[in-house]
Write an enzyme that holds these catalytic residues in place. Structure first.
Site, PDB file in Angstrom:
ATOM      1  N   GLY A  39       0.835  -1.208   0.000  1.00 36.52           N
ATOM      2  CA  GLY A  39       0.000   0.000   0.000  1.00 36.52           C
ATOM      3  C   GLY A  39       0.862   1.248   0.000  1.00 36.52           C
ATOM      4  O   GLY A  39       0.678   2.159  -0.817  1.00 36.52           O
ATOM      5  N   HIS A  40       1.856   1.279   0.910  1.00 35.10           N
ATOM      6  CA  HIS A  40       2.784   2.420   0.928  1.00 35.10           C
ATOM      7  C   HIS A  40       3.495   2.527  -0.432  1.00 35.10           C
ATOM      8  O   HIS A  40       3.670   3.628  -0.966  1.00 35.10           O
ATOM      9  CB  HIS A  40       3.878   2.211   1.974  1.00 35.10           C
ATOM     10  N   SER A 187      -2.145  -2.946   6.010  1.00 36.12           N
ATOM     11  CA  SER A 187      -1.834  -2.054   7.128  1.00 36.12           C
ATOM     12  C   SER A 187      -0.604  -2.598   7.848  1.00 36.12           C
ATOM     13  O   SER A 187      -0.435  -3.816   7.971  1.00 36.12           O
ATOM     14  CB  SER A 187      -3.022  -2.015   8.095  1.00 36.12           C
ATOM     15  N   SER A 188       0.217  -1.670   8.343  1.00 32.15           N
ATOM     16  CA  SER A 188       1.389  -2.106   9.111  1.00 32.15           C
ATOM     17  C   SER A 188       0.945  -2.865  10.356  1.00 32.15           C
ATOM     18  O   SER A 188       1.689  -3.684  10.893  1.00 32.15           O
ATOM     19  CB  SER A 188       2.230  -0.899   9.528  1.00 32.15           C
TER      20      SER A 188
HETATM   21  P1  AMP Z   1       1.260   4.924   7.802  1.00 32.44           P
HETATM   22  O1  AMP Z   1       2.666   4.433   7.668  1.00 32.44           O
HETATM   23  O2  AMP Z   1       0.304   3.887   8.287  1.00 32.44           O
HETATM   24  O3  AMP Z   1       1.170   6.226   8.534  1.00 32.44           O
HETATM   25  O4  AMP Z   1       0.786   5.235   6.334  1.00 32.44           O
HETATM   26  C1  AMP Z   1       1.496   6.093   5.493  1.00 32.44           C
HETATM   27  C2  AMP Z   1       0.634   6.444   4.301  1.00 32.44           C
HETATM   28  O5  AMP Z   1       0.306   5.240   3.608  1.00 32.44           O
HETATM   29  C3  AMP Z   1      -0.692   7.100   4.726  1.00 32.44           C
HETATM   30  O6  AMP Z   1      -0.986   8.151   3.816  1.00 32.44           O
HETATM   31  C4  AMP Z   1      -1.655   5.948   4.621  1.00 32.44           C
HETATM   32  O7  AMP Z   1      -2.989   6.366   4.365  1.00 32.44           O
HETATM   33  C5  AMP Z   1      -1.102   5.180   3.440  1.00 32.44           C
HETATM   34  N1  AMP Z   1      -1.570   3.790   3.454  1.00 32.44           N
HETATM   35  C6  AMP Z   1      -1.618   2.957   4.528  1.00 32.44           C
HETATM   36  N2  AMP Z   1      -2.163   1.775   4.178  1.00 32.44           N
HETATM   37  C7  AMP Z   1      -2.487   1.865   2.867  1.00 32.44           C
HETATM   38  C8  AMP Z   1      -3.083   0.980   1.919  1.00 32.44           C
HETATM   39  N3  AMP Z   1      -3.504  -0.240   2.249  1.00 32.44           N
HETATM   40  N4  AMP Z   1      -3.238   1.409   0.645  1.00 32.44           N
HETATM   41  C9  AMP Z   1      -2.830   2.655   0.278  1.00 32.44           C
HETATM   42  N5  AMP Z   1      -2.262   3.540   1.125  1.00 32.44           N
HETATM   43  C10 AMP Z   1      -2.095   3.157   2.396  1.00 32.44           C
END
Ligand code: AMP
Length: 298
Positions: A39-40, A187-188
Site C-alpha cells: 500500500g505504501h 496495514s502495518s
Molecule cells: P502509515 O505508515 O500507516 O502512517 O501510512 C502512510 C501512508 O500510507 C498514509 O498516507 C496511509 O494512508 C497510506 N496507506 C496505509 N495503508 C495503505 C493501503 N492499504 N493502501 C494505500 N495507502 C495506504
C-alpha cells in the site's frame, strides 16, 4: 522519471541535498511511519510518476495515545530501505524524534470540525499529533505535492483542511487503498494478527462491501446502512465505530446523497483496525470516488 540514487537523510541539515533536485520538477512527498507494505509502495510509485519522490519514515509519538502502540509499533528501517531501492525514490528522510520535536513542544496544530468524531472521537489527540508532524514535514521538505492514502480517509480530510486554512501551497492527492486478495486493507498493524484474527479482521471490508451493496440496491438511509455494518462488525472483538458521513466536511445526513464516506474501526486481537470506502451517489448510480482535489490521475 530517471532512476535516482536512493539517499538516506537523518537530519534537517541533510535535507539541503534536496535543493539541487528542485529544478528537476515537482518534489512529491510520501509521509509514512515505515514498516512498509505494498500500500505504501503504491503511493511511492504514484509519487515517482509525478516528480521527484521523497519518502519520510517517522513513527510520530504525538499521534499515539498513552495506552496505544507507540513503543511496539514495528520499526524496520533496513528492510524499508531495501524495498525502496526498487523504486525511483530520490531520498528517504528518517529522523530521530529529537530532530523533529525540541523539548518542550510549544505549538501544536489543532484540527477543525473534520477532526471531530470517528477516529478523532476515539483517539482525542491523534489528529493534533498528525497535523503537527505533517506541518513540520511540509516545512522541512517543502514539497510541491504530497500523497496520502485514502485508507486513512479522515486524516486526508483533516490535512486537506489544514492546507486550505493555513494557505499552504501544496497540492494534495489521495491514493486508493490497496487490499489483500481477500479484501483486507493492507496495514502495518496487520502483522499484529494471528491467523485466526486475520480471518476475523475480514469483517471490516465485508461490512463496507455489504453497505455498498445496499446503496447500489437503492437504500440511502444512513441508519439502515450503519445498522448493517454494525451487525457484520460483531465478529470483531470490539466495535469502535461504523459510520456514514458526507465528504468533505463529515456532516451526518440521514438521507445520503452526493459524495459519502463509509468508515469503520474495530479492535481485533491487539490491533485497532480501520477501513473505509469513498463513494459518489449520483443519478441512482454508486461510483468509487476520492477525497481531495480533483482526483487527478497523472
Ligand atoms: P502509515 O505508515 O500507516 O502512517 O501510512 C502512510 C501512508 O500510507 C498514509 O498516507 C496511509 O494512508 C497510506 N496507506 C496505509 N495503508 C495503505 C493501503 N492499504 N493502501 C494505500 N495507502 C495506504
Amino acid at each position: 522519471m530517471e532512476r535516482a540514487e536512493l539517499e538516506l537523510w537523518h537530519t534537517r541539515k541533510d535535507l539541503k541535498n534536496l535543493d539541487s533536485l528542485r529544478s528537476k520538477g515537482p518534489i512529491v512527498l510520501v509521509p509514512t511511519m515505515g514498516a512498509l507494505h505494498q500500500g505504501h509502495l503504491s503511493l511511492v510509485e504514484r509519487a515517482s510518476e509525478l516528480g521527484t519522490a521523497v519518502v519520510t519514515i517517522f513513527v510520530n509519538p504525538t499521534q499515539f495515545g498513552p495506552n496505544e502502540d507507540f513503543d511496539s509499533y514495528p520499526r524496520t528501517l533496513d528492510r524499508d530501505l531495501e524495498l525502496l531501492k526498487d523504486y525511483p525514490v530520490a531520498g528517504v528522510f528518517a529522523p530521530e524524534v529529537s530532530e523533529i520535536y525540541g523539548a518542550p513542544q510549544g505549538v501544536m496544530v489543532q484540527p477543525g470540525h473534520r477532526g471531530m468524531g470517528l477516529c478523532g472521537g476515539s483517539r482525542p489527540d491523534h489528529f493534533s499529533g498528525v497535523l503537527t508532524v505533517v506541518a513540520k514535514l511540509f516545512g522541512l521538505v517543502q514539497p510541491d505535492i504530497a500523497i496520502f492514502g485514502r485508507k486513512d480517509a479522515q486524516q486526508c480530510l483533516v490535512i486537506g483542511q489544514m492546507v486550505e486554512d493555513l494557505k499552504m501551497n501544496i497540492e494534495l492527492i489521495d491514493a486508493p487503498t490497496l487490499r489483500e486478495s481477500d479484501g483486507l486493507a493492507m496495514s502495518s498493524r496487520n502483522r499484529y494478527l494471528s491467523n485466526e484474527q486475520r480471518q476475523q479482521a475480514l469483517c471490516l471490508s465485508q461490512a463496507l462491501n455489504k453497505a455498498k451493496d445496499l446503496l447500489v440496491k437503492g437504500c440511502c438511509q444512513r441508519k439502515e446502512i450503519v445498522g448493517t455494518m454494525e451487525e457484520i462488525l460483531q465478529t470483531a472483538d470490539a466495535l469502535d465505530y461504523a459510520e456514514v458521513r458526507q465528504v468533505p466536511n463529515l456532516e451526518i445526513e440521514e438521507t445520503l446523497t452526493g459524495k459519502i464516506l463509509l468508515a469503520v474501526a474495530a479492535k481485533v486481537g491487539p490491533a485497532r483496525l480501520i477501513d473505509n470506502l469513498v463513494l459518489e451517489l449520483k443519478n441512482n448510480q454508486v461510483a468509487d470516488s476520492y477525497l481531495l482535489g480533483t482526483g487527478r490521475k497523472s
